[in-house]
Design a protein around this motif. Structure first.
Motif, mmCIF file in Angstrom:
data_model
loop_
_atom_site.group_PDB
_atom_site.id
_atom_site.type_symbol
_atom_site.label_atom_id
_atom_site.label_comp_id
_atom_site.label_asym_id
_atom_site.label_seq_id
_atom_site.Cartn_x
_atom_site.Cartn_y
_atom_site.Cartn_z
ATOM 1 N N ALA A 159 116.648 100.269 70.169
ATOM 2 C CA ALA A 159 117.845 99.495 69.829
ATOM 3 C C ALA A 159 117.536 98.477 68.740
ATOM 4 O O ALA A 159 118.292 98.341 67.763
ATOM 5 C CB ALA A 159 118.389 98.798 71.072
ATOM 6 N N GLU A 160 116.416 97.777 68.883
ATOM 7 C CA GLU A 160 116.080 96.753 67.889
ATOM 8 C C GLU A 160 115.650 97.378 66.567
ATOM 9 O O GLU A 160 115.945 96.832 65.496
ATOM 10 C CB GLU A 160 115.016 95.811 68.447
ATOM 11 C CG GLU A 160 115.525 95.009 69.648
ATOM 12 C CD GLU A 160 114.965 93.615 69.748
ATOM 13 O OE1 GLU A 160 115.745 92.667 69.968
ATOM 14 O OE2 GLU A 160 113.730 93.470 69.614
ATOM 15 N N GLU A 161 114.984 98.506 66.630
ATOM 16 C CA GLU A 161 114.631 99.212 65.391
ATOM 17 C C GLU A 161 115.884 99.691 64.664
ATOM 18 O O GLU A 161 115.891 99.838 63.437
ATOM 19 C CB GLU A 161 113.720 100.399 65.713
ATOM 20 C CG GLU A 161 112.321 99.985 66.153
ATOM 21 C CD GLU A 161 111.481 101.159 66.636
ATOM 22 O OE1 GLU A 161 110.257 100.986 66.778
ATOM 23 O OE2 GLU A 161 112.054 102.242 66.889
ATOM 24 N N ASN A 162 116.954 99.890 65.434
ATOM 25 C CA ASN A 162 118.224 100.351 64.872
ATOM 26 C C ASN A 162 119.095 99.186 64.386
ATOM 27 O O ASN A 162 120.184 99.398 63.861
ATOM 28 C CB ASN A 162 118.984 101.158 65.930
ATOM 29 C CG ASN A 162 120.077 102.020 65.343
ATOM 30 O OD1 ASN A 162 119.827 102.831 64.460
ATOM 31 N ND2 ASN A 162 121.308 101.848 65.832
ATOM 32 N N GLY A 163 118.618 97.937 64.605
ATOM 33 C CA GLY A 163 119.342 96.772 64.106
ATOM 34 C C GLY A 163 120.103 95.974 65.137
ATOM 35 O O GLY A 163 120.800 95.013 64.796
ATOM 36 N N THR A 164 119.986 96.342 66.414
ATOM 37 C CA THR A 164 120.662 95.614 67.490
ATOM 38 C C THR A 164 119.704 94.623 68.135
ATOM 39 O O THR A 164 118.603 94.995 68.543
ATOM 40 C CB THR A 164 121.175 96.592 68.564
ATOM 41 O OG1 THR A 164 122.194 97.424 68.003
ATOM 42 C CG2 THR A 164 121.753 95.840 69.758
ATOM 43 N N HIS A 165 120.121 93.367 68.234
ATOM 44 C CA HIS A 165 119.321 92.369 68.947
ATOM 45 C C HIS A 165 119.477 92.583 70.455
ATOM 46 O O HIS A 165 120.599 92.729 70.953
ATOM 47 C CB HIS A 165 119.788 90.955 68.608
ATOM 48 C CG HIS A 165 119.422 90.514 67.225
ATOM 49 N ND1 HIS A 165 118.191 89.989 66.914
ATOM 50 C CD2 HIS A 165 120.135 90.523 66.069
ATOM 51 C CE1 HIS A 165 118.157 89.678 65.623
ATOM 52 N NE2 HIS A 165 119.323 89.998 65.090
ATOM 53 N N VAL A 166 118.365 92.573 71.172
ATOM 54 C CA VAL A 166 118.390 92.762 72.623
ATOM 55 C C VAL A 166 118.029 91.454 73.317
ATOM 56 O O VAL A 166 116.987 90.857 73.037
ATOM 57 C CB VAL A 166 117.413 93.867 73.060
ATOM 58 C CG1 VAL A 166 117.361 93.965 74.587
ATOM 59 C CG2 VAL A 166 117.825 95.209 72.454
ATOM 60 N N ILE A 167 118.913 91.021 74.219
ATOM 61 C CA ILE A 167 118.647 89.855 75.063
ATOM 62 C C ILE A 167 118.458 90.372 76.482
ATOM 63 O O ILE A 167 119.377 90.969 77.063
ATOM 64 C CB ILE A 167 119.800 88.827 75.013
ATOM 65 C CG1 ILE A 167 119.917 88.220 73.614
ATOM 66 C CG2 ILE A 167 119.559 87.708 76.029
ATOM 67 C CD1 ILE A 167 120.793 89.005 72.684
ATOM 68 N N GLN A 168 117.271 90.184 77.039
ATOM 69 C CA GLN A 168 116.987 90.645 78.395
ATOM 70 C C GLN A 168 117.311 89.516 79.370
ATOM 71 O O GLN A 168 116.852 88.388 79.203
ATOM 72 C CB GLN A 168 115.535 91.103 78.495
ATOM 73 C CG GLN A 168 115.253 92.254 77.530
ATOM 74 C CD GLN A 168 113.869 92.847 77.672
ATOM 75 O OE1 GLN A 168 113.524 93.401 78.711
ATOM 76 N NE2 GLN A 168 113.063 92.742 76.621
ATOM 77 N N LEU A 169 118.095 89.867 80.384
ATOM 78 C CA LEU A 169 118.670 88.865 81.273
ATOM 79 C C LEU A 169 118.012 88.879 82.645
ATOM 80 O O LEU A 169 118.170 89.837 83.418
ATOM 81 C CB LEU A 169 120.183 89.114 81.394
ATOM 82 C CG LEU A 169 120.990 88.193 82.307
ATOM 83 C CD1 LEU A 169 120.776 86.725 81.961
ATOM 84 C CD2 LEU A 169 122.478 88.542 82.221
ATOM 85 N N ASN A 170 117.234 87.846 82.915
ATOM 86 C CA ASN A 170 116.638 87.563 84.226
ATOM 87 C C ASN A 170 115.561 88.552 84.664
ATOM 88 O O ASN A 170 114.661 88.190 85.409
ATOM 89 C CB ASN A 170 117.722 87.473 85.309
ATOM 90 C CG ASN A 170 117.515 86.294 86.235
ATOM 91 O OD1 ASN A 170 117.064 85.237 85.807
ATOM 92 N ND2 ASN A 170 117.850 86.454 87.500
#
Length: 343
Positions: A127-138
């Motif tokens: 996802a991040e390589e594709n340009g989407t920022h990932v926020i992991q929750l808890n």
């Protein structure tokens, strides 16, 4: 007399000139400040305008995930972003499919609660390589993404362990026997919470862990595990687990055995209405809580920072850790917990 008056006039003019100079400087500063404020706000609005936040929990329909849903959606929409949510309903396959679809859609921000440390790691990296920022929750994965928002699980486990040592350890006059009810063995929250818990318990030789089993987040399994432990260890001093809703099952088993005055039941999780009810009724003794609605807001705060700094996905990972509140059966109030939310 004339010279005196002229002197006073000169002084007055000088003072007036200084005042005008100060006023002019203040006005100039005001103009600069106003311009700066407009620039800051413009950058803020531009960085978030047209952006989409997608939220994928393990499952909706739980107090924890529903509070996150409310906190993220309300904060994201207030900031001018579009919000979407996908509910896998505990199905890992459905979760991976939902995330894959969101990657294909090029969503800007993806908020994920990981079921374990490995199952989504490669997908989040993609996802991040594709340009989407990932926020992991808890609950994090083995992949370190743009941001993590949630509990510092190691210190959280240590905090509960230290309280158990105080209640059951050296000098307490109690058996020192402790039962641990784990959630999902490979979930990050479970792994790191129990690492901290066992570290603290291990500091006192009077403490003995008599049982350590996983209930897979299931209150019924927690009940059955605890009931069996109590049959073998009727002098048990405390039982603890990483998720309070799961530990309601353990608390019920303790109550059924008639040992509520002896066995302390510890839980952790969101400050939801079922937790307050359990504390008030004696099903649970202590709950170490975090505010999940505010965690949802912190997710959007993290997104706002990422958007304005212009960092690439995964370029500058950071964490926002949540504060912990200790709720005790002896002091709990109805206002300490949120009512359930239907999104």
């Amino acid at each position: 007399m004339v010279r005196t008056k002229l002197g006073k006039l000169t002084s007055t003019l000088m003072i007036g000139g200084v005042a005008l100079a100060v006023a002019s400087t203040a006005l100039a500063a005001g103009k600069i400040s106003g311009k700066t404020e407009r620039m800051v706000r413009s950058d803020y609005v531009t960085s978030l305008e047209g952006k989409t936040v997608a939220y994928v929990p393990i499952s909706l329909g739980l107090p924890l995930s529903d509070y996150w849903h409310y906190g993220i959606q309300s904060s994201a929409e207030a900031a001018g972003m579009t919000f979407v949510v996908k509910d896998p309903a505990w199905k890992v396959d459905a979760m991976t499919q939902a995330i894959s679809a969101l990657i294909s859609e090029n969503v800007d921000y993806l908020v994920v609660q990981n079921p374990d440390v490995q199952v989504l790691a490669k997908l989040l990296k993609k996802a991040e390589e594709n340009g989407t920022h990932v926020i992991q929750l808890n609950m994090a994965s083995n992949y370190r993404s743009s941001a993590f928002v949630g509990v510092d699980w190691v210190s959280h486990g240590e905090e509960i362990g230290e309280d158990i040592v105080k209640e059951c350890g050296t000098g307490s006059g109690k058996s020192g026997k402790v039962a641990i009810v784990q959630g999902e063995l490979t979930a990050a929250a479970n792994v790191w919470f129990n690492a901290g818990l066992k570290k603290a318990l291990g500091e006192d030789s009077a403490i003995t862990i008599v049982n350590d089993q996983a209930a897979q987040w299931d209150a019924t399994k927690a009940h059955d595990i605890t009931a069996a432990v109590l049959q073998q260890n009727p002098d048990l001093c405390a039982t603890a687990g990483v998720w309070g809703i799961m530990m309601l099952g353990s608390g019920q088993a303790v109550k059924e055995a008639g040992l509520s005055d002896q066995v302390l039941v510890y839980g952790s999780g969101s400050n939801s209405r079922p937790i307050c009810d359990a504390l008030e009724s004696g099903i649970m003794d202590k709950h170490f809580s975090y505010d999940s609605i505010l965690q949802g807001r912190d997710v959007v705060n993290a997104i706002q920072v990422i958007a304005q700094t212009g960092a690439a996905p995964g370029e500058k990972p950071f964490a926002l850790y949540s504060p912990i509140m200790v709720h005790d059966a002896k002091t709990i109030k109805a206002t300490d917990c949120y009512d359930l939310i239907v999104n």
